[in-house]
Scaffold this active site. Structure first.
Site, PDB file in Angstrom:
ATOM      1  N   ASP A  58      -9.842  -2.781  -0.431  1.00  0.00           N
ATOM      2  CA  ASP A  58      -9.731  -2.956   0.919  1.00  0.00           C
ATOM      3  C   ASP A  58      -9.184  -1.555   1.594  1.00  0.00           C
ATOM      4  O   ASP A  58      -9.124  -1.557   2.622  1.00  0.00           O
ATOM      5  CB  ASP A  58      -8.473  -4.097   0.951  1.00  0.00           C
ATOM      6  N   ASP A  90      -4.837  -0.084  -8.437  1.00  0.00           N
ATOM      7  CA  ASP A  90      -4.451  -1.007  -7.329  1.00  0.00           C
ATOM      8  C   ASP A  90      -5.240  -2.361  -7.740  1.00  0.00           C
ATOM      9  O   ASP A  90      -6.547  -2.513  -6.994  1.00  0.00           O
ATOM     10  CB  ASP A  90      -4.932  -0.552  -5.946  1.00  0.00           C
ATOM     11  N   SER A  91      -5.170  -2.832  -8.554  1.00  0.00           N
ATOM     12  CA  SER A  91      -5.966  -3.876  -9.252  1.00  0.00           C
ATOM     13  C   SER A  91      -5.821  -5.321  -9.053  1.00  0.00           C
ATOM     14  O   SER A  91      -4.643  -5.662  -8.286  1.00  0.00           O
ATOM     15  CB  SER A  91      -5.947  -3.832 -10.747  1.00  0.00           C
ATOM     16  N   GLY A  93     -14.194   0.305 -12.985  1.00  0.00           N
ATOM     17  CA  GLY A  93     -13.128   1.164 -13.335  1.00  0.00           C
ATOM     18  C   GLY A  93     -12.680   1.537 -15.015  1.00  0.00           C
ATOM     19  O   GLY A  93     -12.715   2.624 -15.219  1.00  0.00           O
ATOM     20  N   HIS A 100       0.759  -1.120   0.078  1.00  0.00           N
ATOM     21  CA  HIS A 100      -0.029  -0.055   0.060  1.00  0.00           C
ATOM     22  C   HIS A 100       0.902   1.324  -0.070  1.00  0.00           C
ATOM     23  O   HIS A 100       0.561   2.328  -0.662  1.00  0.00           O
ATOM     24  CB  HIS A 100      -1.088  -0.175   1.211  1.00  0.00           C
TER      25      HIS A 100
HETATM   26  N1  SAM Z   1      -3.173  -5.646  -4.056  1.00  0.00           N
HETATM   27  C1  SAM Z   1      -3.912  -6.506  -4.828  1.00  0.00           C
HETATM   28  C2  SAM Z   1      -3.079  -7.258  -5.834  1.00  0.00           C
HETATM   29  O1  SAM Z   1      -2.153  -6.934  -6.280  1.00  0.00           O
HETATM   30  O2  SAM Z   1      -3.459  -8.450  -6.332  1.00  0.00           O
HETATM   31  C3  SAM Z   1      -5.156  -5.999  -5.217  1.00  0.00           C
HETATM   32  C4  SAM Z   1      -5.803  -5.577  -4.154  1.00  0.00           C
HETATM   33  S1  SAM Z   1      -7.295  -4.934  -4.432  1.00  0.00           S
HETATM   34  C5  SAM Z   1      -8.149  -5.864  -3.352  1.00  0.00           C
HETATM   35  C6  SAM Z   1      -7.867  -5.201  -5.949  1.00  0.00           C
HETATM   36  C7  SAM Z   1      -9.315  -4.793  -6.185  1.00  0.00           C
HETATM   37  O3  SAM Z   1      -9.647  -4.342  -7.697  1.00  0.00           O
HETATM   38  C8  SAM Z   1     -10.556  -5.577  -5.823  1.00  0.00           C
HETATM   39  O4  SAM Z   1     -11.278  -5.196  -4.651  1.00  0.00           O
HETATM   40  C9  SAM Z   1     -11.501  -5.699  -7.003  1.00  0.00           C
HETATM   41  O5  SAM Z   1     -12.698  -5.808  -6.674  1.00  0.00           O
HETATM   42  C10 SAM Z   1     -10.912  -4.506  -7.847  1.00  0.00           C
HETATM   43  N2  SAM Z   1     -11.305  -4.517  -9.305  1.00  0.00           N
HETATM   44  C11 SAM Z   1     -10.955  -5.578 -10.135  1.00  0.00           C
HETATM   45  N3  SAM Z   1     -11.478  -5.275 -11.486  1.00  0.00           N
HETATM   46  C12 SAM Z   1     -11.974  -4.022 -11.415  1.00  0.00           C
HETATM   47  C13 SAM Z   1     -12.369  -2.957 -12.261  1.00  0.00           C
HETATM   48  N4  SAM Z   1     -12.596  -3.624 -13.803  1.00  0.00           N
HETATM   49  N5  SAM Z   1     -12.904  -2.081 -11.907  1.00  0.00           N
HETATM   50  C14 SAM Z   1     -12.953  -1.611 -10.540  1.00  0.00           C
HETATM   51  N6  SAM Z   1     -12.377  -2.596  -9.585  1.00  0.00           N
HETATM   52  C15 SAM Z   1     -11.726  -3.564  -9.946  1.00  0.00           C
END
Ligand code: SAM
Length: 283
Positions: free
Chosen positions: A91, A161-162, A143, A67
């Protein structure tokens, strides 16, 4: 939904013939959301552990590294980061780090899955404790679509942060999304994206750099840092900007408390290891 028992929770990376496991004592949450399979476990030594679609996202023990590295390098490279957008990051750990910066006037976080934030409120409350900050706007939508519809030249820093490029996360590594990020950033704008591990996913990193270059990001740099719960124990965040250098860094303000990030470390990580330089070549 809890069962007290010792159990190993594994993440398997088939294509690398690798598997990483953490001993857990209790399953705290198991939910199939409209987008992903969300699990939270209590573990013996790592605190709570969140997984999405069987992939480890974060643990209480060491999420601070990721983070901090997904926020401070981009914010300290920008001369005056007022308007920040976080794509993903449900998160709220990255959001917590961004809010430490007094220059930041607004942060819009767009995560597709509200269930991730609700789970973080229950099982990682230290990461959501600042969500009521008046600078924060939490949106739960895709997103990719949000960036497509966002006004041009309206944002200073974009943090992606995906999850991995699977399921809903696929589009966040794609050329159209990166081109939209370039359009939405102001001229001196900077983006950073979670760009996987050079040991496990070099072809993906190469594609990401190519897509960023095609989108118009002249300057790009992948910072490699340790992250114990991720495949191979390390990951990269790729910084990119439209114009201007990536190695002019503002010193961190004294009131921004960090446990991993420091300016000298940031400067050091800008020196890309030769094996990565060679693999990325002059993309
Ligand atoms: N640090 C983590 C990793 O590197 O694997 C990522 C953490 S964060 C929890 C990832 C977030 O991306 C999730 O909450 C998920 O719902 C979100 N996410 C995935 N695809 C997305 C999209 N198209 N638009 C917005 N959020 C998305």
């Amino acid at each position: 939904m809890s069962g007290k028992h010792d159990e190993w929770v594994y993440e398997t990376v088939e294509e690398m013939g690798a598997r990483f496991g953490i001993r857990a004592t209790e399953k705290l949450l198991d939910e199939q959301t409209p987008y992903q399979h969300l699990e939270v476990w209590r573990t013996e030594r790592w605190g709570n552990l969140m997984l999405l679609d069987g992939v480890m996202m974060l643990s209480s023990l060491e999420n601070f590294v990721y983070h901090e590295m997904m926020s401070h390098p981009a914010l300290q490279t920008h001369v005056n980061p007022c308007n920040v957008v976080i794509i993903g990051g449900g998160d709220c750990g990255t959001l917590t780090e961004v809010l430490k910066h007094r220059e930041v006037e607004s942060v819009v976080q767009i995560d597709i899955d509200e269930a991730v934030t609700r789970a973080a409120e229950r099982f990682f409350p230290e990461l959501t404790a600042h969500n009521d900050d008046p600078r924060v706007s939490l949106r739960f939508e895709d997103g990719v679509a949000w960036m497509r519809n966002a006004p041009a030249a309206s944002v200073d820093v974009i943090i992606v942060d995906s999850t991995d490029p699977i399921g809903p996360g696929t589009g966040l590594f794609g050329p159209d999304f990166l081109a939209d990020c370039h359009r939405v950033l102001r001229e001196d704008g900077i983006m950073v994206g979670q760009s996987e591990s050079p040991f496990y996913h070099m072809p993906l990193m190469l594609d990401y750099h190519r897509a960023m270059k095609a989108a118009g990001f002249a300057e790009r740099r992948s910072l490699l840092f340790p992250q114990p719960v991720y495949p191979g124990g390390s990951i990269t965040g790729t910084l990119a900007r439209k114009t201007g250098p990536l190695d002019e860094i503002r010193p961190l303000a004294e009131d921004v408390a960090t446990r991993f990030y420091r300016t000298e470390l940031h400067r050091g990580l800008l020196a890309i290891p030769p094996f990565m330089q060679e693999a990325l070549g002059d993309v």
